[in-house]
Design an enzyme around this catalytic site. Structure first.
Site, PDB file in Angstrom:
ATOM      1  N   ARG A 166       0.845  -1.196   0.000  1.00 20.13           N
ATOM      2  CA  ARG A 166       0.000   0.000   0.000  1.00 20.13           C
ATOM      3  C   ARG A 166       0.884   1.252   0.000  1.00 20.13           C
ATOM      4  O   ARG A 166       1.759   1.404   0.841  1.00 20.13           O
ATOM      5  CB  ARG A 166      -0.920   0.006   1.220  1.00 20.13           C
ATOM      6  CG  ARG A 166      -2.008   1.075   1.160  1.00 20.13           C
ATOM      7  CD  ARG A 166      -2.947   1.002   2.368  1.00 20.13           C
ATOM      8  NE  ARG A 166      -3.505  -0.320   2.553  1.00 20.13           N
ATOM      9  CZ  ARG A 166      -4.541  -0.823   1.885  1.00 20.13           C
ATOM     10  NH1 ARG A 166      -5.123  -0.092   0.948  1.00 20.13           N
ATOM     11  NH2 ARG A 166      -4.992  -2.031   2.126  1.00 20.13           N
TER      12      ARG A 166
ATOM     13  N   GLU B 107       0.764  -7.827  -3.972  1.00 24.63           N
ATOM     14  CA  GLU B 107      -0.496  -7.094  -4.181  1.00 24.63           C
ATOM     15  C   GLU B 107      -0.250  -5.593  -4.057  1.00 24.63           C
ATOM     16  O   GLU B 107       0.399  -5.150  -3.107  1.00 24.63           O
ATOM     17  CB  GLU B 107      -1.502  -7.567  -3.124  1.00 24.63           C
ATOM     18  CG  GLU B 107      -2.689  -6.682  -2.921  1.00 24.63           C
ATOM     19  CD  GLU B 107      -3.390  -6.938  -1.585  1.00 24.63           C
ATOM     20  OE1 GLU B 107      -4.062  -6.016  -1.098  1.00 24.63           O
ATOM     21  OE2 GLU B 107      -3.264  -8.047  -1.039  1.00 24.63           O
TER      22      GLU B 107
ATOM     23  N   THR C 231      -7.807  -3.812  -2.388  1.00 22.87           N
ATOM     24  CA  THR C 231      -8.826  -2.771  -2.234  1.00 22.87           C
ATOM     25  C   THR C 231      -9.595  -2.593  -3.543  1.00 22.87           C
ATOM     26  O   THR C 231      -9.872  -1.480  -3.987  1.00 22.87           O
ATOM     27  CB  THR C 231      -8.201  -1.438  -1.749  1.00 22.87           C
ATOM     28  OG1 THR C 231      -7.205  -1.704  -0.758  1.00 22.87           O
ATOM     29  CG2 THR C 231      -9.262  -0.557  -1.090  1.00 22.87           C
TER      30      THR C 231
ATOM     31  N   LYS D  76      -9.534 -13.909   2.606  1.00 16.20           N
ATOM     32  CA  LYS D  76      -8.750 -12.929   3.366  1.00 16.20           C
ATOM     33  C   LYS D  76      -9.494 -12.637   4.671  1.00 16.20           C
ATOM     34  O   LYS D  76     -10.573 -12.044   4.650  1.00 16.20           O
ATOM     35  CB  LYS D  76      -8.590 -11.655   2.531  1.00 16.20           C
ATOM     36  CG  LYS D  76      -7.996 -10.480   3.271  1.00 16.20           C
ATOM     37  CD  LYS D  76      -7.992  -9.256   2.351  1.00 16.20           C
ATOM     38  CE  LYS D  76      -7.603  -7.999   3.115  1.00 16.20           C
ATOM     39  NZ  LYS D  76      -7.610  -6.812   2.237  1.00 16.20           N
TER      40      LYS D  76
ATOM     41  N   GLY E  22      -2.065  -6.658  11.216  1.00 16.48           N
ATOM     42  CA  GLY E  22      -1.327  -6.787  12.472  1.00 16.48           C
ATOM     43  C   GLY E  22      -0.443  -8.017  12.582  1.00 16.48           C
ATOM     44  O   GLY E  22      -0.045  -8.395  13.682  1.00 16.48           O
TER      45      GLY E  22
ATOM     46  N   GLY F 168       1.130  -6.234   5.516  1.00 17.05           N
ATOM     47  CA  GLY F 168       1.029  -4.847   5.086  1.00 17.05           C
ATOM     48  C   GLY F 168       2.165  -3.992   5.615  1.00 17.05           C
ATOM     49  O   GLY F 168       3.322  -4.155   5.227  1.00 17.05           O
ATOM     50  N   SER F 169       1.840  -3.081   6.533  1.00 17.18           N
ATOM     51  CA  SER F 169       2.819  -2.078   6.964  1.00 17.18           C
ATOM     52  C   SER F 169       3.991  -2.666   7.735  1.00 17.18           C
ATOM     53  O   SER F 169       5.038  -2.029   7.849  1.00 17.18           O
ATOM     54  CB  SER F 169       2.131  -0.996   7.795  1.00 17.18           C
ATOM     55  OG  SER F 169       1.512  -1.570   8.935  1.00 17.18           O
TER      56      SER F 169
END
Length: 206
Positions: free
Chosen positions: A16, A39, A68, A128, A158, A178-179
């Site tokens: 992202r 992704e 998304t 997911k 998380g 993700g992050s």
């Protein structure tokens, strides 16, 4: 091919905020670390261009997808850019049907068993489970007890190298990262180090 990619390495990179000018370098370090599903969420800058670059840069055994994804029109744009996997935060049947008709892999977001069964009925390849940090491994175990054998449940949200074990013990076959793996501003070298830590944790559990 999606299940084959996840069998090789159950980790999905969620990039992202990725910018097209860094797509090739980030994609290459992730592939080198062992990732085989990448992704690009559509709320990133110029996501279709990043998808095009990743698809043209990386080997064929690495699947490139979009996250998304909210509309059937976006499904068509993802396919035109070379994307192969449609990842959603929700489980809209219109989007799932468009992805299926386009011959793409389906990974809808689900937060209840009702949504999970409905998504599977629409042809979902991977579920997911989002947001994973609110649901936890006990929910995973309960779901897998009733979902069809072989259902691939991928917690997203998380996930760190340190908390993967409890989910794997509950029966999951993959994770969306993700992050904890990538966020805007990180260099390719920094992403590579994070990727190696995740892959080492995954390999230790599988």
């Amino acid at each position: 091919m999606l299940t084959q990619a996840l069998a090789h390495n159950g980790l999905i990179a969620i990039l992202r905020g990725l910018r097209p000018e860094e797509a090739a370098s980030i994609g290459e370090v992730l592939y080198a670390a062992g990732f085989r599903v990448i992704e690009v969420p559509l709320n990133s800058p110029e996501p279709y261009e990043s998808i095009r670059i990743l698809r043209s840069t990386l080997p064929a055994d690495c699947l490139i997808g979009a996250g998304t994804v909210l509309t059937p029109e976006q499904v068509e744009q993802v396919k035109a850019a070379g994307g192969q996997v449609i990842v959603m935060p929700h489980s809209d049947p219109k989007v799932l049907r468009a992805a299926k008709a386009a011959g793409l892999y389906l990974s809808p977001g689900v937060a209840t068993p009702t949504e999970a069964f409905a998504a599977l009925a629409e042809g979902a390849h991977v579920l997911k489970m989002f947001p994973a940090e609110q649901m936890g491994p006990a929910v995973v175990k309960a779901w897998l007890a009733v979902l069809p054998a072989g259902t691939v449940l991928v917690p997203v949200g998380g996930i760190t190298p340190d908390n993967m074990a409890v989910f794997v013990e509950a029966g999951v076959k993959g994770f969306g990262l993700g992050s904890g793996l990538f966020k805007p501003g990180l260099t390719a070298d920094e992403v590579a180090e994070r990727a190696k830590a995740y892959v080492a944790a995954w390999n230790a559990l599988n």
